[in-house]
Design an enzyme around this catalytic site. Structure first.
Site, PDB file in Angstrom:
ATOM      1  N   CYS A 111       0.803  -1.229   0.000  1.00 40.60           N
ATOM      2  CA  CYS A 111       0.000   0.000   0.000  1.00 40.60           C
ATOM      3  C   CYS A 111       0.835   1.278   0.000  1.00 40.60           C
ATOM      4  CB  CYS A 111      -0.947  -0.006   1.197  1.00 40.60           C
ATOM      5  SG  CYS A 111      -1.972  -1.496   1.295  1.00 40.60           S
ATOM      6  N   HIS A 247      -3.290   6.907   2.472  1.00 40.26           N
ATOM      7  CA  HIS A 247      -3.737   5.624   1.937  1.00 40.26           C
ATOM      8  C   HIS A 247      -5.081   5.273   2.560  1.00 40.26           C
ATOM      9  CE1 HIS A 247      -4.247   1.451   1.157  1.00 40.26           C
ATOM     10  NE2 HIS A 247      -3.840   1.062   2.344  1.00 40.26           N
ATOM     11  N   ASN A 277     -10.330  -0.652   0.230  1.00 40.21           N
ATOM     12  CA  ASN A 277      -8.875  -0.561   0.254  1.00 40.21           C
ATOM     13  C   ASN A 277      -8.335  -1.107  -1.061  1.00 40.21           C
ATOM     14  OD1 ASN A 277      -6.119  -0.912   0.630  1.00 40.21           O
ATOM     15  ND2 ASN A 277      -6.304  -1.669   2.727  1.00 40.21           N
TER      16      ASN A 277
END
Length: 320
Positions: A111, A247, A277
């Site tokens: 990520c 993020h 996500n």
């Protein structure tokens, strides 16, 4: 010279999967997911793989920047769900968009991948080696998700976001990266087991596994810490930061980071409710929405921060 974002582009699958849809295949419900994550829906690809999504996002970013594929010097794809071990997804994108003059390669920082790619490009620009770059975060996490595990399957989605970076006088002000390999098992996805003719077994592909509580503790510590490091190094006060573009892992993580930084939530835009996500794609997906909604103007200072498996983390302070 420094790296300036010249154009953003995204691509998300057409299939929208709601929390109610997931409730049909696993023991969960809309209220449970929303209250713990802030996620309402996510996109799941049934046709395009990681590289195809990346190529479509890349073409839109090039168009937004007014840059031709031939002008790209370096192309970096950040992904933790590539279609192939080799060739790299970046080389597939290079072929798909006609970036014939670019050196192309993948990076694996989960990520934090989009931030890592940006910082790699910054180094090349400062060294005077390249002047125009294309960085992409693209994921099809649906293919490595265990859809019987409600602890992970409710979190992730597919998508891609790309940015064209150009060497300029203004752009990135400062940056930082970090890694802690001792925490690797906290968030992992095995590529293949060790199977061959000597063991008499066939290699098997694993699914993603995650210690959610440990990831949460890690994120709410490292995100504010990395932001504070950047602001202290540059001497720029929080009052000058218009937005913190984090993020999009979990709404609770973002709220906890805002609290630790003692900054108002209106400085923390979010898109997690719509996409879930999406790992390396989440920051460019959010940036694209901000651009479309007219939230960013030249001269605005923003901080971008990513964190993920590895464990890895990174942050960039830049002037839009």
């Amino acid at each position: 010279m420094t790296a300036r974002i010249a154009g953003i582009g995204i691509c998300v699958p057409e299939n929208i999967i709601t929390n109610d849809d997931l409730a049909k295949i696993v023991d969960t419900n809309d209220e449970w997911i929303r209250s713990r994550t802030g996620i309402c829906e996510r996109r799941i690809s049934t046709e395009d793989g990681t590289s195809a999504l990346a190529a479509k996002a890349a073409k839109k970013a090039l168009e937004a920047a007014g840059v031709s594929p031939e002008e790209i010097d370096i192309l970096i794809l950040g992904t933790s769900s590539p279609d192939y071990n080799y060739p790299s997804g970046a080389c597939e994108v290079q072929a798909a968009i006609g970036a014939v003059n670019a050196v192309a390669f993948d990076i694996s920082a989960a990520c934090a991948g989009f931030i890592f790619a940006m910082e790699i490009v910054q180094g090349f620009f400062q060294a005077g080696i390249y002047k125009t770059a294309l960085i992409i975060g693209s994921e099809t996490l649906s293919k490595v998700t265990d859809w019987s595990d409600r602890g992970t399957c409710v979190l992730f989605g597919d998508g891609a976001g790309a940015a064209v970076l150009k060497a300029d006088e203004k752009g990135i002000i400062d940056m930082m990266m970090g890694s802690d390999g001792t925490k690797g098992p906290v968030l992992a996805c095995q590529s293949r087991t060790l199977g061959n003719f000597l063991t008499g077994t066939k290699p098997e592909i694993g699914f993603m596994t995650m210690d959610g509580q440990e990831v949460f503790r890690f994120a709410v510590k490292k995100v504010p810490e990395s932001v504070e490091i950047l602001l202290k190094k540059t001497g720029i006060p929080k009052e000058e930061i218009k937005y913190y573009v984090l993020h999009q892992a979990n709404e609770r993580i973002i709220e906890a980071a805002a609290k630790r930084l003692k900054e108002p939530m209106d400085k923390f835009p979010m898109s997690i409710s719509r996409y879930g996500n999406t790992s390396t794609a989440s920051i460019p997906l959010l940036l694209n929405e901000m651009v479309e909604h007219g939230m960013l103007e030249p001269g605005d200072k923003i901080v971008m921060s990513g964190f993920g498996a590895g464990m890895t983390w990174g942050a960039v302070l830049l002037e839009w």
